[in-house]
Design a protein around this motif. Structure first.
Motif, PDB file in Angstrom:
ATOM      1  N   ASP A  22      59.114   5.145  46.963  1.00 54.16           N
ATOM      2  CA  ASP A  22      59.197   6.587  47.164  1.00 54.16           C
ATOM      3  C   ASP A  22      60.171   6.859  48.297  1.00 54.16           C
ATOM      4  O   ASP A  22      59.925   6.487  49.442  1.00 54.16           O
TER       5      ASP A  22
ATOM      6  N   GLU B  99      59.207  11.762  29.388  1.00 54.99           N
ATOM      7  CA  GLU B  99      60.643  11.880  29.656  1.00 54.99           C
ATOM      8  C   GLU B  99      61.283  10.515  29.488  1.00 54.99           C
ATOM      9  O   GLU B  99      60.699   9.503  29.857  1.00 54.99           O
TER      10      GLU B  99
ATOM     11  N   SER C  39      63.229  20.617  43.760  1.00 57.89           N
ATOM     12  CA  SER C  39      63.170  20.489  42.311  1.00 57.89           C
ATOM     13  C   SER C  39      64.511  20.085  41.706  1.00 57.89           C
ATOM     14  O   SER C  39      64.567  19.464  40.669  1.00 57.89           O
TER      15      SER C  39
ATOM     16  N   LEU D  70      50.817   7.395  35.743  1.00 59.85           N
ATOM     17  CA  LEU D  70      52.150   7.237  35.172  1.00 59.85           C
ATOM     18  C   LEU D  70      52.208   5.929  34.399  1.00 59.85           C
ATOM     19  O   LEU D  70      51.542   4.953  34.764  1.00 59.85           O
TER      20      LEU D  70
ATOM     21  N   ARG E 102      59.038  18.539  47.886  1.00 57.77           N
ATOM     22  CA  ARG E 102      60.123  17.870  47.165  1.00 57.77           C
ATOM     23  C   ARG E 102      60.970  18.950  46.521  1.00 57.77           C
ATOM     24  O   ARG E 102      60.447  19.880  45.921  1.00 57.77           O
TER      25      ARG E 102
ATOM     26  N   TRP F 274      53.104  14.347  29.605  1.00 60.41           N
ATOM     27  CA  TRP F 274      54.508  14.763  29.688  1.00 60.41           C
ATOM     28  C   TRP F 274      55.352  13.506  29.534  1.00 60.41           C
ATOM     29  O   TRP F 274      55.142  12.515  30.229  1.00 60.41           O
TER      30      TRP F 274
ATOM     31  N   GLN G 198      64.658   6.119  37.786  1.00 61.81           N
ATOM     32  CA  GLN G 198      64.215   7.138  38.725  1.00 61.81           C
ATOM     33  C   GLN G 198      63.524   8.257  37.959  1.00 61.81           C
ATOM     34  O   GLN G 198      64.017   8.722  36.935  1.00 61.81           O
ATOM     35  N   TYR G 199      62.356   8.662  38.476  1.00 57.44           N
ATOM     36  CA  TYR G 199      61.597   9.768  37.898  1.00 57.44           C
ATOM     37  C   TYR G 199      60.907  10.504  39.034  1.00 57.44           C
ATOM     38  O   TYR G 199      60.243   9.873  39.865  1.00 57.44           O
ATOM     39  N   ASP G 200      61.063  11.798  39.104  1.00 56.19           N
ATOM     40  CA  ASP G 200      60.442  12.649  40.115  1.00 56.19           C
ATOM     41  C   ASP G 200      60.778  12.162  41.533  1.00 56.19           C
ATOM     42  O   ASP G 200      59.923  12.075  42.396  1.00 56.19           O
ATOM     43  N   LYS G 201      62.043  11.835  41.737  1.00 61.97           N
ATOM     44  CA  LYS G 201      62.566  11.382  43.028  1.00 61.97           C
ATOM     45  C   LYS G 201      61.877  10.133  43.553  1.00 61.97           C
ATOM     46  O   LYS G 201      61.819   9.889  44.747  1.00 61.97           O
TER      47      LYS G 201
ATOM     48  N   ASP H 286      53.751  10.839  31.937  1.00 58.72           N
ATOM     49  CA  ASP H 286      53.111  11.437  33.111  1.00 58.72           C
ATOM     50  C   ASP H 286      51.855  12.156  32.605  1.00 58.72           C
ATOM     51  O   ASP H 286      51.932  13.212  31.996  1.00 58.72           O
TER      52      ASP H 286
ATOM     53  N   THR I 117      56.582   1.057  42.784  1.00 55.91           N
ATOM     54  CA  THR I 117      57.382   2.237  43.116  1.00 55.91           C
ATOM     55  C   THR I 117      57.980   2.119  44.508  1.00 55.91           C
ATOM     56  O   THR I 117      57.463   1.421  45.376  1.00 55.91           O
TER      57      THR I 117
END
Length: 173
Positions: free
Chosen positions: A121, A63, A157, A106, A155, A61, A74-77, A100, A119
């Protein structure tokens, strides 16, 4: 077919993996006898993979994100902090691609070059080793840990409701 198979397994009373596997050959033969159709052309039109084909890359995937002046995105919070290399500095203000992979890996790339990152988080759990034996601090951290465990690692969405407000709507005068 998947929906029909579940119903057939239930009708046959198959509730274990071995019972389902024993029923499968008879089910497939019956299903194919009723619904299979011969192809219009018997020639196989599938292309074989070439030496340069990378299925992991194809099924990842992808992005795009804009790299900030502080070498973050930032990606996926999760905030990704890129290591300050020449390639990363050249990508400031430009679009980078986050890959991803299906196995959970990643990768952050700019113009095909993989950029090193670490990262941060924002939704991580409390590390049990970080709880200090302090009368006040220990009890507060234990309460926070219990609350996080009760809620689970979910999390959201989409953005939170307060993030969707327009600040200009609430200005007075």
């Amino acid at each position: 077919m998947q929906d029909r198979l579940v119903k057939e397994l239930r009708l046959a009373g198959a509730s274990t993996l071995s019972a389902g596997n024993a029923l499968l050959p008879a089910f497939l033969a019956d299903y194919n006898a009723r619904f299979a159709k011969a192809p219009a052309n018997e020639k196989d039109r599938h292309r074989s993979l070439r030496a340069g084909d990378d299925l992991e890359e194809a099924f990842a995937w992808k992005e795009e994100r804009t790299l900030s002046q502080a070498l973050t995105l930032q990606y996926d919070k999760v905030v990704f902090i890129l290591e300050p290399s020449e390639q990363a500095k050249a990508a400031i203000g430009k679009r980078v691609t986050v890959f991803d992979y299906p196995d959970g890996r990643l990768s952050v790339r700019h113009k095909g070059i993989e950029l090193a990152y670490r990262t941060f988080d924002k939704i991580r759990q409390i590390d049990q080793g970080a709880i200090v034996d302090n009368k006040r601090l220990g009890s507060v951290l234990a309460m926070i840990r219990d609350e996080q465990l009760r809620r689970g690692p979910e999390r959201r969405s989409g953005p939170r409701r307060r993030d969707q407000r327009d600040a200009r709507v609430f200005k007075v005068g």
